[in-house]
Design a protein around this motif. Structure first.
Motif, PDB file in Angstrom:
ATOM      1  N   TRP A   5       0.851  -1.181   0.000  1.00  0.00           N
ATOM      2  CA  TRP A   5       0.000   0.000   0.000  1.00  0.00           C
ATOM      3  C   TRP A   5       0.890   1.235   0.000  1.00  0.00           C
ATOM      4  O   TRP A   5       1.775   1.387   0.840  1.00  0.00           O
ATOM      5  CB  TRP A   5      -0.892   0.014   1.235  1.00  0.00           C
ATOM      6  CG  TRP A   5      -1.976  -1.008   1.168  1.00  0.00           C
ATOM      7  CD1 TRP A   5      -1.998  -2.230   1.756  1.00  0.00           C
ATOM      8  CD2 TRP A   5      -3.212  -0.896   0.459  1.00  0.00           C
ATOM      9  NE1 TRP A   5      -3.158  -2.901   1.461  1.00  0.00           N
ATOM     10  CE2 TRP A   5      -3.930  -2.104   0.671  1.00  0.00           C
ATOM     11  CE3 TRP A   5      -3.795   0.105  -0.330  1.00  0.00           C
ATOM     12  CZ2 TRP A   5      -5.186  -2.326   0.118  1.00  0.00           C
ATOM     13  CZ3 TRP A   5      -5.046  -0.125  -0.877  1.00  0.00           C
ATOM     14  CH2 TRP A   5      -5.725  -1.326  -0.649  1.00  0.00           C
ATOM     15  N   GLU A  33      -5.050   8.752   1.554  1.00  0.00           N
ATOM     16  CA  GLU A  33      -5.383   7.752   0.546  1.00  0.00           C
ATOM     17  C   GLU A  33      -4.189   6.826   0.328  1.00  0.00           C
ATOM     18  O   GLU A  33      -3.034   7.269   0.387  1.00  0.00           O
ATOM     19  CB  GLU A  33      -5.766   8.411  -0.790  1.00  0.00           C
ATOM     20  CG  GLU A  33      -7.057   9.200  -0.752  1.00  0.00           C
ATOM     21  CD  GLU A  33      -7.441   9.740  -2.117  1.00  0.00           C
ATOM     22  OE1 GLU A  33      -6.643   9.535  -3.077  1.00  0.00           O
ATOM     23  OE2 GLU A  33      -8.508  10.337  -2.247  1.00  0.00           O
ATOM     24  N   ARG A  57      -6.474  -1.166  -6.514  1.00  0.00           N
ATOM     25  CA  ARG A  57      -7.323  -1.095  -5.332  1.00  0.00           C
ATOM     26  C   ARG A  57      -6.942   0.160  -4.561  1.00  0.00           C
ATOM     27  O   ARG A  57      -5.769   0.529  -4.513  1.00  0.00           O
ATOM     28  CB  ARG A  57      -7.125  -2.312  -4.425  1.00  0.00           C
ATOM     29  CG  ARG A  57      -7.630  -3.621  -4.993  1.00  0.00           C
ATOM     30  CD  ARG A  57      -9.128  -3.661  -5.189  1.00  0.00           C
ATOM     31  NE  ARG A  57      -9.882  -3.468  -3.970  1.00  0.00           N
ATOM     32  CZ  ARG A  57     -10.200  -4.448  -3.114  1.00  0.00           C
ATOM     33  NH1 ARG A  57      -9.801  -5.684  -3.354  1.00  0.00           N
ATOM     34  NH2 ARG A  57     -10.920  -4.206  -2.044  1.00  0.00           N
ATOM     35  N   VAL A  59      -7.872   2.751  -0.893  1.00  0.00           N
ATOM     36  CA  VAL A  59      -8.573   2.971   0.370  1.00  0.00           C
ATOM     37  C   VAL A  59      -8.417   4.436   0.772  1.00  0.00           C
ATOM     38  O   VAL A  59      -7.456   5.109   0.385  1.00  0.00           O
ATOM     39  CB  VAL A  59      -8.034   2.068   1.503  1.00  0.00           C
ATOM     40  CG1 VAL A  59      -8.387   0.613   1.263  1.00  0.00           C
ATOM     41  CG2 VAL A  59      -6.534   2.229   1.685  1.00  0.00           C
ATOM     42  N   SER A  60      -9.376   4.924   1.530  1.00  0.00           N
ATOM     43  CA  SER A  60      -9.345   6.287   2.063  1.00  0.00           C
ATOM     44  C   SER A  60      -9.528   6.245   3.572  1.00  0.00           C
ATOM     45  O   SER A  60     -10.273   5.411   4.091  1.00  0.00           O
ATOM     46  CB  SER A  60     -10.464   7.147   1.445  1.00  0.00           C
ATOM     47  OG  SER A  60     -10.320   7.259   0.057  1.00  0.00           O
ATOM     48  N   TRP A  73      -9.956   2.828   7.673  1.00  0.00           N
ATOM     49  CA  TRP A  73      -9.647   2.801   6.248  1.00  0.00           C
ATOM     50  C   TRP A  73     -10.801   2.156   5.504  1.00  0.00           C
ATOM     51  O   TRP A  73     -11.219   1.064   5.821  1.00  0.00           O
ATOM     52  CB  TRP A  73      -8.350   2.043   5.998  1.00  0.00           C
ATOM     53  CG  TRP A  73      -7.156   2.787   6.497  1.00  0.00           C
ATOM     54  CD1 TRP A  73      -6.577   2.673   7.717  1.00  0.00           C
ATOM     55  CD2 TRP A  73      -6.427   3.794   5.791  1.00  0.00           C
ATOM     56  NE1 TRP A  73      -5.519   3.539   7.814  1.00  0.00           N
ATOM     57  CE2 TRP A  73      -5.401   4.237   6.651  1.00  0.00           C
ATOM     58  CE3 TRP A  73      -6.530   4.351   4.517  1.00  0.00           C
ATOM     59  CZ2 TRP A  73      -4.485   5.218   6.277  1.00  0.00           C
ATOM     60  CZ3 TRP A  73      -5.628   5.327   4.136  1.00  0.00           C
ATOM     61  CH2 TRP A  73      -4.614   5.755   5.011  1.00  0.00           C
ATOM     62  N   GLN A  74     -11.308   2.885   4.517  1.00  0.00           N
ATOM     63  CA  GLN A  74     -12.488   2.458   3.764  1.00  0.00           C
ATOM     64  C   GLN A  74     -12.138   2.297   2.292  1.00  0.00           C
ATOM     65  O   GLN A  74     -11.416   3.119   1.716  1.00  0.00           O
ATOM     66  CB  GLN A  74     -13.581   3.517   3.934  1.00  0.00           C
ATOM     67  CG  GLN A  74     -14.875   3.234   3.213  1.00  0.00           C
ATOM     68  CD  GLN A  74     -15.915   4.284   3.534  1.00  0.00           C
ATOM     69  OE1 GLN A  74     -16.459   4.329   4.638  1.00  0.00           O
ATOM     70  NE2 GLN A  74     -16.182   5.163   2.591  1.00  0.00           N
ATOM     71  N   ALA A  75     -12.638   1.234   1.684  1.00  0.00           N
ATOM     72  CA  ALA A  75     -12.315   0.948   0.281  1.00  0.00           C
ATOM     73  C   ALA A  75     -12.831   2.043  -0.641  1.00  0.00           C
ATOM     74  O   ALA A  75     -13.924   2.579  -0.450  1.00  0.00           O
ATOM     75  CB  ALA A  75     -12.902  -0.392  -0.124  1.00  0.00           C
ATOM     76  N   ARG A  76     -12.022   2.408  -1.653  1.00  0.00           N
ATOM     77  CA  ARG A  76     -12.421   3.324  -2.714  1.00  0.00           C
ATOM     78  C   ARG A  76     -12.669   2.532  -3.984  1.00  0.00           C
ATOM     79  O   ARG A  76     -12.139   1.426  -4.135  1.00  0.00           O
ATOM     80  CB  ARG A  76     -11.321   4.359  -3.007  1.00  0.00           C
ATOM     81  CG  ARG A  76     -10.952   5.198  -1.839  1.00  0.00           C
ATOM     82  CD  ARG A  76      -9.919   6.304  -2.153  1.00  0.00           C
ATOM     83  NE  ARG A  76      -9.322   6.300  -3.443  1.00  0.00           N
ATOM     84  CZ  ARG A  76      -8.029   5.998  -3.667  1.00  0.00           C
ATOM     85  NH1 ARG A  76      -7.257   5.586  -2.675  1.00  0.00           N
ATOM     86  NH2 ARG A  76      -7.526   6.076  -4.872  1.00  0.00           N
ATOM     87  N   LEU A 183      -5.805  -3.643   5.935  1.00  0.00           N
ATOM     88  CA  LEU A 183      -5.546  -3.202   4.570  1.00  0.00           C
ATOM     89  C   LEU A 183      -5.225  -4.351   3.636  1.00  0.00           C
ATOM     90  O   LEU A 183      -5.094  -4.163   2.440  1.00  0.00           O
ATOM     91  CB  LEU A 183      -4.366  -2.221   4.550  1.00  0.00           C
ATOM     92  CG  LEU A 183      -4.607  -0.867   5.207  1.00  0.00           C
ATOM     93  CD1 LEU A 183      -3.381   0.010   5.024  1.00  0.00           C
ATOM     94  CD2 LEU A 183      -5.822  -0.176   4.634  1.00  0.00           C
TER      95      LEU A 183
END
Length: 237
Positions: A5, A33, A57, A59-60, A73-76, A183
């Motif tokens: 990441w 991000e 992939r 995440v934010s 952390w949330q998936a974008r 993550l």
């Protein structure tokens, strides 16, 4: 092949204060991000050819309450533009003329429709208005993007052998996991809660059909199988 990441620090606006702080502490500012990329090589349909796929992939970091004292952390959504740019750079690196690389990527279209169909028995499928070769490629990209682990594939028979973690079960299992563990969308380590399935891409001459089968190869009418089909249809439409 899969990256770690990483943060795209080019998104951080630079000014005098930020430049001064970054001189002492590189992590003084963050975009909130992170991005990860997977590159997959697969034997091509034509003899002595190899197909290369790149998927993204993201995440934010978002606040979990109105007090803004805790984040998760949330998936974008995946970014096809980033995928195309990395493919273009790879093609140029392999010796393809830049103008030709851009033209090839511009020629790729994704305007086909994906229709979710359910039978009386409870089994379902996704109908694609495109030939098998194109459907096979697109299904493979979707499986990479949404977090499936593809353990094996048999293009001649149309099978992807995958592992899938049900989000409802996974949310409980990961409640107390560390930041880094949360993550790890593309983990390769076996998980006892992970279900094994076959994603079957069926050739129907000028169109294709996608089914979810159990690990023995039989029809799967479970709620999880229906969720997988719905997820595939959303990404393929």
């Amino acid at each position: 092949m899969e990256t770690d990441w990483n943060e795209n620090r080019a998104k951080i606006k630079q000014d005098g204060i930020r430049n001064a702080i970054s001189g002492f502490l590189d992590g003084g500012y963050s975009t909130g991000e992170r991005d990860k990329f997977r590159t997959r090589l697969e034997r091509g349909a034509l003899p002595n050819t190899t197909e290369i796929y790149i998927t993204h992939r993201g995440v934010s970091e978002v606040y979990v309450n109105q007090y803004r004292d805790s984040t998760v952390w949330q998936a974008r959504p995946p970014d096809p533009g980033l995928e195309a740019e990395f493919l273009r750079r790879l093609m140029v690196r392999f010796g393809v003329d830049e103008s030709r690389a851009k033209a090839k990527l511009a020629a790729v279209t994704t305007d086909s429709k994906a229709k979710l169909v359910t039978t009386e028995s409870g089994a379902g499928s996704v109908e694609l208005d495109e030939p098998f070769d194109r459907a096979w490629r697109r299904v493979g990209l979707v499986l990479d993007r949404v977090g499936f682990t593809v353990e094996d594939r048999d293009r001649s028979k149309g099978f992807y052998f995958v592992r899938y973690v049900d989000p409802e079960d996974d949310a409980v299992g990961r409640k107390n996991e560390s930041f880094l563990a949360k993550l790890m969308f593309w983990r390769d380590a076996p998980d006892p809660k992970t279900g094994q399935y076959r994603v079957f891409v069926k050739d129907r001459s000028d169109s294709s059909e996608v089914q979810v089968l159990n690990k023995e190869g039989g029809p799967d009418t479970s709620d999880t199988a229906r969720r997988i089909l719905s997820l595939l249809q959303q990404q393929l439409k």
